[in-house]
Design a protein around this motif. Structure first.
Motif, PDB file in Angstrom:
ATOM      1  N   ASN A 364       0.710  -1.218   0.034  1.00  0.00           N
ATOM      2  CA  ASN A 364       0.046  -0.125  -0.076  1.00  0.00           C
ATOM      3  C   ASN A 364       0.809   1.255   0.005  1.00  0.00           C
ATOM      4  OD1 ASN A 364      -2.347  -1.044  -0.200  1.00  0.00           O
ATOM      5  ND2 ASN A 364      -2.754  -0.957   2.041  1.00  0.00           N
ATOM      6  N   ASP A 396       4.834   6.656   4.765  1.00  0.00           N
ATOM      7  CA  ASP A 396       5.251   6.944   3.427  1.00  0.00           C
ATOM      8  C   ASP A 396       5.079   8.105   2.935  1.00  0.00           C
ATOM      9  OD1 ASP A 396       2.357   7.367   1.764  1.00  0.00           O
ATOM     10  OD2 ASP A 396       2.262   5.639   2.980  1.00  0.00           O
ATOM     11  N   THR A 415     -11.820  -0.082  -1.749  1.00  0.00           N
ATOM     12  CA  THR A 415     -10.548   0.181  -2.519  1.00  0.00           C
ATOM     13  C   THR A 415     -10.732   1.474  -3.438  1.00  0.00           C
ATOM     14  OG1 THR A 415      -8.955  -0.724  -3.986  1.00  0.00           O
ATOM     15  CG2 THR A 415     -11.234  -1.168  -4.185  1.00  0.00           C
ATOM     16  N   THR A 416      -9.891   2.313  -3.265  1.00  0.00           N
ATOM     17  CA  THR A 416      -9.668   3.184  -4.558  1.00  0.00           C
ATOM     18  C   THR A 416      -9.096   2.822  -5.733  1.00  0.00           C
ATOM     19  OG1 THR A 416      -7.833   4.140  -3.265  1.00  0.00           O
ATOM     20  CG2 THR A 416     -10.002   4.920  -2.697  1.00  0.00           C
ATOM     21  N   LYS A 417      -8.546   1.769  -5.801  1.00  0.00           N
ATOM     22  CA  LYS A 417      -7.532   1.176  -6.795  1.00  0.00           C
ATOM     23  C   LYS A 417      -8.405   0.337  -7.488  1.00  0.00           C
ATOM     24  CE  LYS A 417      -4.189   1.102  -3.257  1.00  0.00           C
ATOM     25  NZ  LYS A 417      -3.271   0.221  -2.370  1.00  0.00           N
ATOM     26  N   SER A 422      -7.925  -5.242  -4.239  1.00  0.00           N
ATOM     27  CA  SER A 422      -9.095  -6.112  -3.772  1.00  0.00           C
ATOM     28  C   SER A 422      -9.754  -5.313  -2.726  1.00  0.00           C
ATOM     29  CB  SER A 422      -8.790  -7.545  -3.296  1.00  0.00           C
ATOM     30  OG  SER A 422      -8.099  -7.450  -2.093  1.00  0.00           O
ATOM     31  N   GLY A 423      -9.224  -4.470  -1.977  1.00  0.00           N
ATOM     32  CA  GLY A 423     -10.046  -3.738  -0.844  1.00  0.00           C
ATOM     33  C   GLY A 423     -10.019  -4.598   0.388  1.00  0.00           C
ATOM     34  N   LEU A 426      -5.993  -4.041   4.253  1.00  0.00           N
ATOM     35  CA  LEU A 426      -6.404  -3.445   5.380  1.00  0.00           C
ATOM     36  C   LEU A 426      -7.357  -4.105   6.439  1.00  0.00           C
ATOM     37  CD1 LEU A 426      -5.831   0.232   4.771  1.00  0.00           C
ATOM     38  CD2 LEU A 426      -4.264  -1.423   5.542  1.00  0.00           C
TER      39      LEU A 426
HETATM   40  P1  ADP Z   1      -6.618  -2.318  -1.675  1.00  0.00           P
HETATM   41  O1  ADP Z   1      -5.024  -1.834  -1.306  1.00  0.00           O
HETATM   42  O2  ADP Z   1      -6.631  -3.465  -2.545  1.00  0.00           O
HETATM   43  O3  ADP Z   1      -7.295  -1.177  -2.245  1.00  0.00           O
HETATM   44  P2  ADP Z   1      -6.370  -2.169   1.307  1.00  0.00           P
HETATM   45  O4  ADP Z   1      -7.729  -2.602   2.199  1.00  0.00           O
HETATM   46  O5  ADP Z   1      -4.986  -2.610   1.356  1.00  0.00           O
HETATM   47  O6  ADP Z   1      -7.111  -2.536  -0.222  1.00  0.00           O
HETATM   48  O7  ADP Z   1      -6.614  -0.630   1.271  1.00  0.00           O
HETATM   49  C1  ADP Z   1      -7.705   0.088   1.042  1.00  0.00           C
HETATM   50  C2  ADP Z   1      -7.528   1.526   0.538  1.00  0.00           C
HETATM   51  O8  ADP Z   1      -6.954   2.320   1.616  1.00  0.00           O
HETATM   52  C3  ADP Z   1      -6.815   1.498  -0.526  1.00  0.00           C
HETATM   53  O9  ADP Z   1      -7.519   1.245  -1.933  1.00  0.00           O
HETATM   54  C4  ADP Z   1      -6.243   3.198  -0.442  1.00  0.00           C
HETATM   55  O10 ADP Z   1      -7.209   4.033  -0.841  1.00  0.00           O
HETATM   56  C5  ADP Z   1      -6.137   3.146   0.904  1.00  0.00           C
HETATM   57  N1  ADP Z   1      -4.900   3.322   1.534  1.00  0.00           N
HETATM   58  C6  ADP Z   1      -4.124   2.228   2.035  1.00  0.00           C
HETATM   59  N2  ADP Z   1      -2.980   2.351   2.348  1.00  0.00           N
HETATM   60  C7  ADP Z   1      -2.707   3.570   1.813  1.00  0.00           C
HETATM   61  C8  ADP Z   1      -1.364   4.572   1.909  1.00  0.00           C
HETATM   62  N3  ADP Z   1      -0.148   4.310   2.504  1.00  0.00           N
HETATM   63  N4  ADP Z   1      -1.610   5.638   1.421  1.00  0.00           N
HETATM   64  C9  ADP Z   1      -2.664   6.245   0.737  1.00  0.00           C
HETATM   65  N5  ADP Z   1      -3.741   5.480   0.901  1.00  0.00           N
HETATM   66  C10 ADP Z   1      -3.754   4.314   1.291  1.00  0.00           C
END
Ligand code: ADP
Length: 593
Positions: A364, A396, A415-417, A422-423, A426
Motif C-alpha cells: 500500500n 510513506d 478500495t480506491t484502486k 481487492s480492498g 487492510l
Molecule cells: P487495496 O490496497 O486492495 O485497495 P486495502 O484494504 O489494502 O485494499 O486498502 C484500502 C484503501 O486504503 C486503498 O484502496 C487506498 O485508498 C487506501 N490506502 C491504504 N494504504 C494507503 C497508503 N499508504 N497511502 C494512501 N492510501 C492508502
C-alpha cells in the motif's frame, strides 16, 4: 446597596450612604470630581486598566439623561481586595433641569466568580452550550466542543441561526421545531465532529416561547466506536463465509495452477510442432498470473477466518525483512526504503500472518507513491518498544488519505484502486493484528503521506525451538495420493510424476485397506475433508494398524476445518500442505519426510 449622589455637571460629591464604605472599602472622597474618579476610588475595568472617565456611570447618565446600567467595574480596594460592581446611574431632575445623578451599586463578586468558574468548566468539557431568541438571534455560544466545530467561544453571538445554517436545511428544521415548542435530541456531524444536541424551548410566564437553549455533546469517539463494533460483527460473519468460499475455490485452483505448471513444461518440450511456442507461453503466463491473483485473494480471505495458525513468540524484524523481499516488485523504483530498528523483544504473533500484514502495508505504501516520483520519496519502517508493546510504523511520503476515505479504509472490499485492488488488505490486516491482541491504526493528511502503526503485545515466554532444517534428498519416492477429487489428484500427480512414482486413490477406505494389507509408500498425500471417510479417519486407522505409514502421511487441506479436525491436526506431528500450492512448496515438503 451602596448609594452615592453627585452634582451635575462637575460631579462634586453630595451624598453617600453607609453601604458605600462597606463595598468600596473607603468613605467618600469629597474632593474627587468628574474626570478624576478612577484614581481617587480605585475604579478599574475587567481587563485591569483604569476605568475610562468618559465611560463612568455618572458621565454616561448625564449625557443620556436616562438610567444607565454598567456592570464591568472592578474596584481595587485599598485593603487589596477586588470587588466586582454593577452600578445603576439615575439622572435626577428639578423640573426639566438635570441637577444630580444618583448611583446605586451592588457587589456582584460572587456572581462573577460563579460565571468565571462556569466558563472555566465549559472551556474544558467537550460540550457546547448555546441559546438563541425567538428571532433566531444567537445570545450564547460557549464550551470546548466548539473547537471541533471550528469555532471560538462567543464567536457566533449576535449572528442569526437561520442565516448561519442556510445550507444545512436539516438544522433550520431543528431550530424551527424548537421555536415551535418541541424538546428533542438529534445526532449530526458538525465540523470535524459528531454532536448529540438537545434543544430546550424557553417560555415566559404566559407560556409563549421566548427562545431556545441547547446543549451539544461531542460524541465523535462514541459513534466511531459503535461503527467499529458493527464492522467487527460484519467481519465475524464474513469470517465463516470466507472460510467456506476459500475451501470451495481452493480445490479447482489447485488443479488449475498445477496443470498449468505441467502444461508450461510440456510446451517447452514440444518445440515448434505446436505452432508459435512464444505465443503459447504468453497465454499460459497470463492464465497463470490470473490464477495467482485468485490465489492471493483467497489467501487474504482466509485471513478472515478464525482458524489460523496459533500465536507464538515472533521476531517481528525478521518478519518485516521477509515481507520487504516479498513486496520487492512493488517497492522497486518507487521509493527509497529506510529502516529505523531498535532492539525489541519477541511479540505475540505468527510469522506467516504477520508477514501478510506487513506485505499489505508495504505494498500500500509503495502504491501510494507515483511511479515517476522524485528521489526524495521514502518509505520508512521503524520498530521500537513503547509502553509494554512493540510498535511498528510504516510511513510513506505518498498521496496521503483524504478524511472521507480514511474513515472507510478498514472496511472489507473498500478500495480506491479500481481494477487492481481487492480492498481486503487492510481489513484482513487489522483482523489479524487484533486477534493477537494488538492494534492497527492509520494517520494521514492529504498530500503529505501516511503512517500505518501496528502495535503488538510482547510475548511473555522465550522463543520455542524452531523446526529442524529440511534434509536434502533427491531420491525417487513412492508416493500415494488420496483425494476424492480426481482432478486435484491428477494435478498433484502432474507436479510429481517426473521425479517420483505416483499412484492415485480416490477412495480413502480402499487406501486404508491396501495400506493395512502391507502396501508401503515414502509419502501419502491425503486430503483432509473427504465425505464418508476423511483424511483424519485414514490417519487414525494407520496409527493403530500401520504406524510407520501413519508417520508418512501429509495432510492436504483446503483451509477450512471443523474445530474437531483442527484439534486433531494440532495433536499430531504430521505436516500440512495448504491448497493451492506450487511445485516448489511440494518439493520442499517431500524433502523433509
Ligand atoms: P487495496 O490496497 O486492495 O485497495 P486495502 O484494504 O489494502 O485494499 O486498502 C484500502 C484503501 O486504503 C486503498 O484502496 C487506498 O485508498 C487506501 N490506502 C491504504 N494504504 C494507503 C497508503 N499508504 N497511502 C494512501 N492510501 C492508502
Amino acid at each position: 446597596m451602596g448609594v452615592w449622589v453627585a452634582r451635575v455637571p462637575d460631579g462634586a460629591f453630595v451624598y453617600a450612604n453607609r453601604a458605600f464604605e462597606r463595598i468600596m472599602g473607603m468613605g467618600p472622597e469629597p474632593t474627587a470630581v468628574a474626570g478624576a474618579y478612577a484614581p481617587a476610588y480605585g475604579i478599574f475595568d475587567r481587563e485591569g486598566a483604569l476605568y475610562r472617565e468618559d465611560q463612568m456611570p455618572f458621565v454616561r447618565a448625564m449625557a443620556a439623561r436616562e438610567r444607565v446600567v454598567v456592570d464591568d467595574i472592578v474596584v481595587h480596594r485599598r485593603d487589596g481586595r477586588r470587588v466586582y460592581v454593577r452600578a445603576f446611574a439615575e439622572p435626577l431632575f428639578d423640573g426639566d433641569t438635570l441637577t444630580h445623578v444618583a448611583i446605586a451599586f451592588v457587589d456582584i463578586t460572587d456572581e462573577v466568580s460563579v460565571e468565571h468558574q462556569l466558563a472555566r468548566v465549559l472551556a474544558q468539557t467537550p460540550l457546547v452550550l448555546f441559546a438563541f431568541d425567538r428571532n433566531g438571534l444567537i445570545t450564547l455560544s460557549e464550551g470546548r466542543g466548539l473547537e471541533r466545530m471550528g469555532l471560538r467561544p462567543k464567536q457566533l453571538v449576535g449572528q442569526n441561526v437561520f442565516g448561519l445554517y442556510r445550507d444545512r436545511p436539516e438544522f433550520t428544521e431543528h431550530q424551527r421545531r424548537a421555536l415551535a415548542g418541541e424538546s428533542f435530541t438529534v445526532i449530526a456531524p458538525v465540523g470535524t465532529g459528531i454532536f448529540e444536541t438537545t434543544f430546550m424551548p424557553q417560555r415566559d410566564a404566559h407560556g409563549t416561547v421566548t427562545g431556545v437553549i441547547g446543549i451539544s455533546a461531542d460524541v465523535t469517539e462514541r459513534t466511531e466506536m459503535q461503527q467499529r463494533l458493527v464492522e467487527v460483527e460484519r467481519l465475524a460473519a464474513m469470517g465463516s463465509l470466507a472460510a467456506m468460499v476459500a475451501h470451495e475455490i481452493n480445490n479447482p485452483l489447485t488443479y488449475v495452477l498445477g496443470n498449468l505448471e505441467v502444461l508450461a513444461a510440456r510446451v517447452d518440450n514440444l518445440g515448434d510442432s505446436l505452432g508459435p511456442v512464444d505465443k503459447t507461453r504468453a497465454l499460459i503466463a497470463d492464465v497463470r498470473e490470473g490464477a495467482e491473483r485468485v490465489r492471493r485473494i483467497v489467501g487474504d480471505l482466509k485471513g478472515f477466518s478464525q482458524q489460523n495458525d496459533a500465536a507464538e513468540p515472533t521476531d517481528v524484524v525478521a518478519v518485516i525483512e521477509r515481507a520487504i523481499l516479498l513486496a520487492e516488485a512493488e517497492l522497486h523504483g518507487r521509493a527509497r526504503l529506510s529502516r529505523d530498528y531498535r532492539p525489541v523483544p519477541r511479540v505475540v504473533g505468527n510469522e506467516s500472518r504477520l508477514g501478510q500484514v506487513f506485505v499489505n502495508l508495504l505494498v500500500n505504501a509503495a502504491q501510494a507513491i507515483p511511479e515517476d516520483a522524485g528521489a526524495e520519496d521514502e518509505i520508512t519502517i521503524s520498530v521500537a518498544e513503547r509502553e509494554g508493546s512493540v510498535v511498528v510504523e510504516i510511513r510513506d511520503t505518498g498521496d496521503g488519505i483524504p478524511e472521507d476515505v480514511r474513515r472507510r479504509i478498514f472496511e472489507p472490499f473498500f478500495t480506491t484502486k479500481h481494477g487492481s485492488g481487492s480492498g481486503l488488505g487492510l481489513s484482513v490486516s487489522r483482523q489479524i493484528v487484533e486477534r493477537f491482541g494488538g492494534e492497527l491504526s492509520a494517520e494521514s493528511e492529504s498530500g503529505r503521506g501516511s503512517v500505518f502503526r501496528v502495535r503488538l503485545p510482547i510475548a511473555s515466554s522465550a522463543a520455542p525451538p524452531r523446526a529442524p532444517a529440511p534434509r536434502a534428498t533427491a531420491k525417487r519416492l513412492q508416493i500415494l495420493i488420496v483425494d476424492d477429487d480426481v482432478r486435484v489428484a491428477r494435478a498433484l500427480e502432474g507436479m510429481l510424476a517426473h521425479e517420483h512414482d505416483v499412484e492415485i486413490e480416490t477412495d480413502a477406505r480402499r487406501a486404508r485397506d491396501r495400506l493395512l494389507e502391507g502396501a508401503r509408500y515414502d509419502a501419502i498425500l491425503c486430503d483432509v475433508m473427504m465425505p464418508g471417510f476423511s483424511g483424519i479417519d485414514l490417519h487414525r486407522a494407520l496409527a493403530s494398524g500401520a504406524p510407520e505409514q501413519a508417520a508418512k502421511l501429509v495432510f492436504v487441506t483446503g483451509g477450512a476445518f471443523t474445530p474437531a479436525a483442527r484439534a486433531y491436526l494440532d495433536s499430531v506431528a504430521n505436516a500440512c500442505l495448504e491448497k493451492p500450492f506450487d511445485a516448489r512448496q511440494l518439493a520442499d515438503l517431500l524433502r523433509t519426510l
